[in-house]
Design a protein around this motif. Structure first.
Motif, PDB file in Angstrom:
ATOM      1  N   ASP A 334      13.011 -15.850  56.148  1.00  0.00           N
ATOM      2  CA  ASP A 334      13.455 -16.473  54.959  1.00  0.00           C
ATOM      3  C   ASP A 334      14.683 -17.815  55.284  1.00  0.00           C
ATOM      4  O   ASP A 334      14.964 -18.296  54.179  1.00  0.00           O
ATOM      5  CB  ASP A 334      14.082 -15.432  53.904  1.00  0.00           C
ATOM      6  N   GLY A 335      15.284 -17.640  56.593  1.00  0.00           N
ATOM      7  CA  GLY A 335      16.085 -18.597  56.770  1.00  0.00           C
ATOM      8  C   GLY A 335      17.374 -18.364  56.325  1.00  0.00           C
ATOM      9  O   GLY A 335      18.502 -19.126  56.355  1.00  0.00           O
ATOM     10  N   TYR A 336      17.824 -16.980  55.840  1.00  0.00           N
ATOM     11  CA  TYR A 336      19.157 -16.697  55.720  1.00  0.00           C
ATOM     12  C   TYR A 336      19.963 -16.046  56.591  1.00  0.00           C
ATOM     13  O   TYR A 336      19.207 -14.988  57.314  1.00  0.00           O
ATOM     14  CB  TYR A 336      19.173 -15.694  54.394  1.00  0.00           C
ATOM     15  N   SER A 337      21.125 -16.574  57.125  1.00  0.00           N
ATOM     16  CA  SER A 337      21.770 -15.895  57.887  1.00  0.00           C
ATOM     17  C   SER A 337      22.770 -14.857  57.346  1.00  0.00           C
ATOM     18  O   SER A 337      23.107 -14.918  56.350  1.00  0.00           O
ATOM     19  CB  SER A 337      22.730 -17.169  58.673  1.00  0.00           C
ATOM     20  N   PRO A 338      23.336 -14.020  58.367  1.00  0.00           N
ATOM     21  CA  PRO A 338      24.012 -12.783  57.734  1.00  0.00           C
ATOM     22  C   PRO A 338      25.523 -13.242  57.471  1.00  0.00           C
ATOM     23  O   PRO A 338      26.058 -14.260  58.122  1.00  0.00           O
ATOM     24  CB  PRO A 338      24.097 -11.836  59.115  1.00  0.00           C
ATOM     25  N   GLU A 339      26.000 -12.652  56.334  1.00  0.00           N
ATOM     26  CA  GLU A 339      27.410 -12.961  56.007  1.00  0.00           C
ATOM     27  C   GLU A 339      28.201 -11.677  56.310  1.00  0.00           C
ATOM     28  O   GLU A 339      28.056 -10.604  55.970  1.00  0.00           O
ATOM     29  CB  GLU A 339      27.540 -13.413  54.488  1.00  0.00           C
ATOM     30  N   ASN A 340      29.314 -11.901  56.729  1.00  0.00           N
ATOM     31  CA  ASN A 340      30.219 -10.828  57.278  1.00  0.00           C
ATOM     32  C   ASN A 340      31.810 -11.139  56.895  1.00  0.00           C
ATOM     33  O   ASN A 340      32.036 -12.400  56.765  1.00  0.00           O
ATOM     34  CB  ASN A 340      30.405 -10.602  58.737  1.00  0.00           C
ATOM     35  N   THR A 341      32.524 -10.185  56.696  1.00  0.00           N
ATOM     36  CA  THR A 341      34.128 -10.573  56.220  1.00  0.00           C
ATOM     37  C   THR A 341      34.622  -9.550  56.968  1.00  0.00           C
ATOM     38  O   THR A 341      34.707  -8.319  57.218  1.00  0.00           O
ATOM     39  CB  THR A 341      34.133 -10.186  54.864  1.00  0.00           C
ATOM     40  N   VAL A 342      35.717 -10.074  57.917  1.00  0.00           N
ATOM     41  CA  VAL A 342      36.967  -9.261  58.379  1.00  0.00           C
ATOM     42  C   VAL A 342      38.105  -9.426  57.739  1.00  0.00           C
ATOM     43  O   VAL A 342      38.828 -10.647  57.708  1.00  0.00           O
ATOM     44  CB  VAL A 342      36.985  -9.559  60.002  1.00  0.00           C
ATOM     45  N   LYS A 343      38.853  -8.458  57.648  1.00  0.00           N
ATOM     46  CA  LYS A 343      40.290  -8.481  56.905  1.00  0.00           C
ATOM     47  C   LYS A 343      41.512  -8.621  58.179  1.00  0.00           C
ATOM     48  O   LYS A 343      41.373  -7.893  59.083  1.00  0.00           O
ATOM     49  CB  LYS A 343      40.614  -7.199  56.217  1.00  0.00           C
TER      50      LYS A 343
END
Length: 448
Positions: A334-343
């Motif tokens: 689908d062409g969607y890259s993963p999203e991640n969040t680091v505090k």
């Protein structure tokens, strides 16, 4: 010529092998106690002095003393950014560490290469980082060729990746480092040399370091002759028993798709194919090979995203593998890259692409306990990730700069400004490659 009294005193701080009843040992123990409570009011030796002591101890003959000195240097660079020390003594520390890479034992080399990497990250983009790269790349390359110890090889690869990431000035220098890494698993052998099969740990280290540098490259500028078989090799790693190898290979393949370099890495060239010529016929065969390989990769990724277990010894990592390959499958389809969040200190560092995720994971691993500190204070890393740390009340005099200094800092001719320009140029290359990769991942078969 013998050492001066001051040199002997400095050595004693890092020497714990003397008799406990001797005066030298007492001094060493007392100062070691002070080192252990670094950062408290009781400390009487500041970090600059400790670094000077450790730097002098690198001239000692006994490896144990040099190892302790290197550990002290690494701890200090992790706990605070040593800009003043780097400005004054970068070359001295670099040369001592390079000498250790050339002649030291495995443990000492691992420490020295880590110190070199920290030196580059602290210096940031500019002449010093490029000096670190130029002075270190050949000794590291030679050490990689002469070593078979996985731990030593991994430390050398990580150092090479970091110093190239910071100090490599152009595509050619970065690609040279990537070739050095690739030759660890695909060595150029003479007729009388037998190839040694690399361990899973070495393969993982090579692919991870190589991918980290690939994040800085524009796929359109890569030399296809150097990388014709790399996508086939990486896809073959998906069948390996070791889970860390499969994960590293999966991330590398996702990155190649993201930056739009499938043709480069499989030796193919986009465009019309004239099958009436021998060359055109050969390209047609290769074109078909790419299509088949692409389908095989997606099928294998789908299998790994739902693996039931039993393949790979670390069961606790099974969920991590499944999640990663589900992300890869979604990206391929689908062409969607993963999203991640680091505090980090109350603020969020967000990534939304494979290249950012690979950069973040690699640097977190390399910096270890020093990652948070560097993200909060290291402007180079903040620029890399577009991260702005939570504002602090800066009361120290070192943060109070005059209006003249501010104008110099912002001047287009200042060292800082030039360094930022170099970084922006790198980021622009990444953006170009990333945009091309998005369409490549979503395009129909005719685009591959």
């Amino acid at each position: 010529m013998g050492k001066s009294k001051s040199q002997k005193k400095k050595t004693a701080v890092l020497d714990s092998d003397e008799d406990d009843n001797s005066s030298v040992s007492s001094t060493s123990t007392m100062r070691s106690d002070k080192m252990s409570v670094l950062g408290t009011e009781e400390v009487q030796i500041n970090k600059d002095s400790l670094l000077d002591l450790a730097l002098d101890a690198l001239y000692e003959k006994r490896p144990a003393i040099r190892e302790k000195a290197l550990s002290s240097i690494i701890d200090t660079f992790n706990s605070s950014l040593q800009h003043e020390f780097v400005e004054k003594k970068c070359t001295t520390l670099l040369h001592q560490c390079v000498n250790i890479v050339k002649r030291g034992a495995s443990k000492e080399i691992a420490l020295a290469t880590h110190a070199i990497g920290l030196l580059a990250l602290t210096a940031g983009i500019g002449d010093k980082a490029h000096e670190i790269f130029k002075e270190s790349v050949t000794p590291i390359s030679q050490a990689l060729k002469s070593s078979s110890e996985p731990t030593k090889i991994s430390s050398l690869l990580e150092c090479l990746a970091v110093i190239t990431f910071v100090g490599g000035n152009d595509t050619e220098e970065t690609e040279t480092s990537m070739q050095i890494m690739w030759q660890v698993v695909h060595p150029k052998l003479s007729s009388n040399v037998v190839a040694t099969k690399p361990s899973a740990a070495v393969i993982t280290a090579v692919v991870s370091a190589w991918s980290f540098l690939l994040t800085t490259m524009n796929g359109l500028k890569l030399n296809p002759k150097h990388w014709q078989e790399s996508i086939s090799y990486l896809s073959s790693l998906l069948d390996k028993d070791d889970r860390s190898v499969r994960i590293a290979a999966g991330e590398a393949l996702a990155l190649i798709f993201e930056i739009g370099s499938v043709e480069k890495f499989s030796g193919e060239v986009k465009g019309s194919i004239d099958v009436s010529t021998p060359e055109g016929s050969k390209n047609r065969e290769g074109f078909s090979h790419v299509q088949g390989l692409k389908g095989k990769i997606i099928n294998k990724v789908r299998d790994l995203s739902s693996e039931a277990g039993g393949k790979g010894s670390a069961k606790k990592d099974l969920n991590s593998q499944r999640n990663l390959f589900r992300d890869i499958l979604e990206f391929f389809e689908d062409g969607y890259s993963p999203e991640n969040t680091v505090k980090i200190g109350g603020e969020s560092l967000k990534t939304s692409s494979w290249y950012q995720m690979i950069q973040l994971n690699f640097l977190k691993h390399f910096l270890g306990g020093g990652f948070i500190k560097h993200m909060q204070e290291n402007e180079f890393l903040q620029d890399v990730f577009g991260f702005t740390p939570k504002k602090k009340h800066l009361l120290d005099d070192e943060y109070r700069i005059s209006s003249i200094d501010k104008r110099m800092y912002k001047s287009p001719n200042s060292v800082v400004s030039k360094a930022r320009t170099q970084l922006l140029n790198k980021q622009r290359m990444l953006s170009e490659g990333r945009n091309a990769g998005h369409y490549a991942a979503n395009a129909g078969d005719e685009d591959f």
